[in-house]
Design a protein around this motif. Sequence first.
Motif, PDB file in Angstrom:
ATOM      1  N   HIS A 153       0.655  -1.126  -0.232  1.00 14.26           N
ATOM      2  CA  HIS A 153       0.041  -0.073   0.103  1.00 14.26           C
ATOM      3  C   HIS A 153       0.795   1.136  -0.017  1.00 14.26           C
ATOM      4  N   GLY A 154       2.086   1.213  -0.436  1.00 15.18           N
ATOM      5  CA  GLY A 154       2.898   2.172  -0.195  1.00 15.18           C
ATOM      6  C   GLY A 154       2.716   3.516  -1.047  1.00 15.18           C
ATOM      7  N   THR A 155       2.349   3.429  -2.222  1.00 16.60           N
ATOM      8  CA  THR A 155       1.887   4.333  -3.157  1.00 16.60           C
ATOM      9  C   THR A 155       0.642   5.078  -2.743  1.00 16.60           C
ATOM     10  N   GLN A 156      -0.318   4.254  -2.279  1.00 13.86           N
ATOM     11  CA  GLN A 156      -1.657   4.696  -1.474  1.00 13.86           C
ATOM     12  C   GLN A 156      -1.318   5.748  -0.642  1.00 13.86           C
ATOM     13  N   MET A 157      -0.207   5.151   0.481  1.00 16.41           N
ATOM     14  CA  MET A 157       0.057   6.257   1.512  1.00 16.41           C
ATOM     15  C   MET A 157       0.540   7.500   1.006  1.00 16.41           C
ATOM     16  N   MET A 158       1.304   7.642  -0.092  1.00 14.47           N
ATOM     17  CA  MET A 158       1.996   8.681  -0.471  1.00 14.47           C
ATOM     18  C   MET A 158       0.955   9.607  -1.235  1.00 14.47           C
ATOM     19  N   TYR A 159       0.203   9.046  -2.075  1.00 17.50           N
ATOM     20  CA  TYR A 159      -0.464  10.073  -2.785  1.00 17.50           C
ATOM     21  C   TYR A 159      -1.928  10.258  -2.601  1.00 17.50           C
ATOM     22  N   ARG A 160      -2.589   9.398  -1.588  1.00 18.30           N
ATOM     23  CA  ARG A 160      -4.048   9.422  -1.246  1.00 18.30           C
ATOM     24  C   ARG A 160      -4.318   9.363   0.100  1.00 18.30           C
ATOM     25  N   THR A 161      -3.474   9.756   1.150  1.00 23.51           N
ATOM     26  CA  THR A 161      -3.793   9.918   2.655  1.00 23.51           C
ATOM     27  C   THR A 161      -3.316  11.249   3.085  1.00 23.51           C
ATOM     28  N   SER A 162      -3.903  11.734   3.940  1.00 26.83           N
ATOM     29  CA  SER A 162      -3.803  13.040   4.764  1.00 26.83           C
ATOM     30  C   SER A 162      -3.969  12.600   6.175  1.00 26.83           C
ATOM     31  N   THR A 163      -3.231  13.291   6.941  1.00 30.87           N
ATOM     32  CA  THR A 163      -3.206  13.349   8.408  1.00 30.87           C
ATOM     33  C   THR A 163      -3.127  14.519   9.206  1.00 30.87           C
ATOM     34  N   VAL A 164      -3.327  14.564  10.433  1.00 33.89           N
ATOM     35  CA  VAL A 164      -3.021  15.680  11.297  1.00 33.89           C
ATOM     36  C   VAL A 164      -2.250  15.021  12.338  1.00 33.89           C
ATOM     37  N   GLN A 165      -1.029  15.736  12.718  1.00 36.29           N
ATOM     38  CA  GLN A 165      -0.048  15.162  13.758  1.00 36.29           C
ATOM     39  C   GLN A 165       0.328  16.296  14.604  1.00 36.29           C
ATOM     40  N   VAL A 166       0.824  15.967  15.871  1.00 37.50           N
ATOM     41  CA  VAL A 166       1.444  16.900  16.772  1.00 37.50           C
ATOM     42  C   VAL A 166       2.706  16.709  16.990  1.00 37.50           C
ATOM     43  N   ASN A 167       3.710  17.473  17.326  1.00 39.84           N
ATOM     44  CA  ASN A 167       5.046  17.375  17.423  1.00 39.84           C
ATOM     45  C   ASN A 167       5.317  18.011  19.002  1.00 39.84           C
ATOM     46  N   LEU A 168       5.788  17.045  19.843  1.00 35.77           N
ATOM     47  CA  LEU A 168       5.831  17.395  21.281  1.00 35.77           C
ATOM     48  C   LEU A 168       7.257  17.487  22.119  1.00 35.77           C
ATOM     49  N   ASP A 169       7.784  18.320  22.893  1.00 35.28           N
ATOM     50  CA  ASP A 169       8.812  18.236  23.379  1.00 35.28           C
ATOM     51  C   ASP A 169       9.185  17.203  24.520  1.00 35.28           C
ATOM     52  N   PHE A 170      10.437  16.982  24.832  1.00 38.31           N
ATOM     53  CA  PHE A 170      10.684  15.965  26.218  1.00 38.31           C
ATOM     54  C   PHE A 170      11.949  16.875  26.847  1.00 38.31           C
ATOM     55  N   ALA A 171      11.863  16.505  28.142  1.00 39.52           N
ATOM     56  CA  ALA A 171      12.942  17.117  28.838  1.00 39.52           C
ATOM     57  C   ALA A 171      14.087  16.235  29.104  1.00 39.52           C
ATOM     58  N   SER A 172      14.407  14.885  28.737  1.00 42.36           N
ATOM     59  CA  SER A 172      15.283  14.148  28.913  1.00 42.36           C
ATOM     60  C   SER A 172      15.037  12.904  28.255  1.00 42.36           C
ATOM     61  N   GLU A 173      16.213  11.960  28.353  1.00 41.95           N
ATOM     62  CA  GLU A 173      16.148  10.578  27.663  1.00 41.95           C
ATOM     63  C   GLU A 173      15.109   9.815  28.440  1.00 41.95           C
TER      64      GLU A 173
END
Length: 440
Positions: free
Chosen positions: A160-180
């Motif tokens: 399904h790789g080309t389906q992912m590339m060409y025909r999907t859309s997402t919303v994501q959030v990027n969050l921080d961390f303090a330490s390992e």
Amino acid sequence: MSIPQQGGGPIEDHSQLAALMEAGCKPADQWRIGTEHEKFGYTEDLRPLGYDAIRTLMEGLTRFGWTRVEEAGQLIGLSRGGANISLEPGGQFELSGAPVASIHETKAEIDGHLDEIAALGGPRFMSIGAAPVWTHADMPVMPKGRYRLMTDYMGRVGTHGTQMMYRTSTVQVNLDFASEADMTRKMRVALALQPVATALFASSPFFEGAPNGHRSWRSRIWRGLDDSRTGMLPFVFEDGMGFERYVDWVLDVPMYFVYRDGRYIDALGQSFRDFLKGELPALPGERPTLSDWADHMTTVFPEARVKKYIEMRGADAGDRAHLAALPAFWVGLMYDGGALDAAWDLVKHLDMPTREGLRVAASVDALRGEAGGVRLHDLAREALRLSRAGLAARGQGEEAFLDVLEDSIATGRVPADDLLAAYHGPWGGDLSRIYAATTL
């Protein structure tokens, strides 16, 4: 955002690979929220926008202070004040937001972006997890070198790789961390609860003009893409998880490319471990830079991903309320210590088969799914309760952004259920109605 990374100079010691992630560690008072969302533009006759129309839109947006980003003389993106606009392979138009301090700012950024597009007179964009009608042959191809290489490779691995590339859309959030240790704890909660996000935000029950048997076909696509670079990362839950352990996994993911002098060099299937030894077939005798490593890190696609921050990647795109609800959900769980501890208590008993089973169940049945004796509706209810408490503890009045998710908990219905009900009811099977119904 899929542009060449700027990670630094030559790699002289293996420890630099983990150090690149460790450099993202920040005290809690410096944690920020970065929200990304993709959307499909369409024409008056309900066809996907081609590159010429998208380029015209980007050129128009420069009047609002956006700066051009080009590759090989082609306009492929825009940047402004820490935010970026980029093109995904099939023309999905992505806003990668600037790091902000609150969900209120996130919502204002999303609204401002859409207002700027509207001020130019269009085009229209639908926000949904997968293109409901268009076939692969319908999709345009954006002029970015990495996409040409990736398309070729996707045809050799998975289903399904080309389906992912060409025909999907997402919303994501990027969050921080303090330490390992904080990164490890957040990654474990993020992965274990990613099926909850998939269920709550599921909006892709149609594909190629018909119901597909899933609430989130986008999630199903990711399960058939490339097992070497996707999934729930069982090693994250094992003793010894940390930056070095994540590096070891990424090193074993086959490469796509190396970026040199404005062009992408084919390194498909080759090994970054060989690159470190100066034995990469694509560039014999040459050793990588930290920018090469940062690029390679963008070619792994697990359900939650570590860079200098953590990306929550499990949700379908949706309406404006859902675009703001996704970062609110994760901020509530991740940015309050009490909520994060309680979230780990909620999921720490789940074993690997249950976590994977919930991932599958979420894509098929959304909140009605279950695995290993765990009902997604129950898990989502508890996770949402903890998220609301975490937002309340922040004291910024962000809890209302979760209301649209509370509605789903109350009714058991997610966006995909409403779309299916409309399709089988008032739309009378006319899927052309979905464009207006999902337009931002």
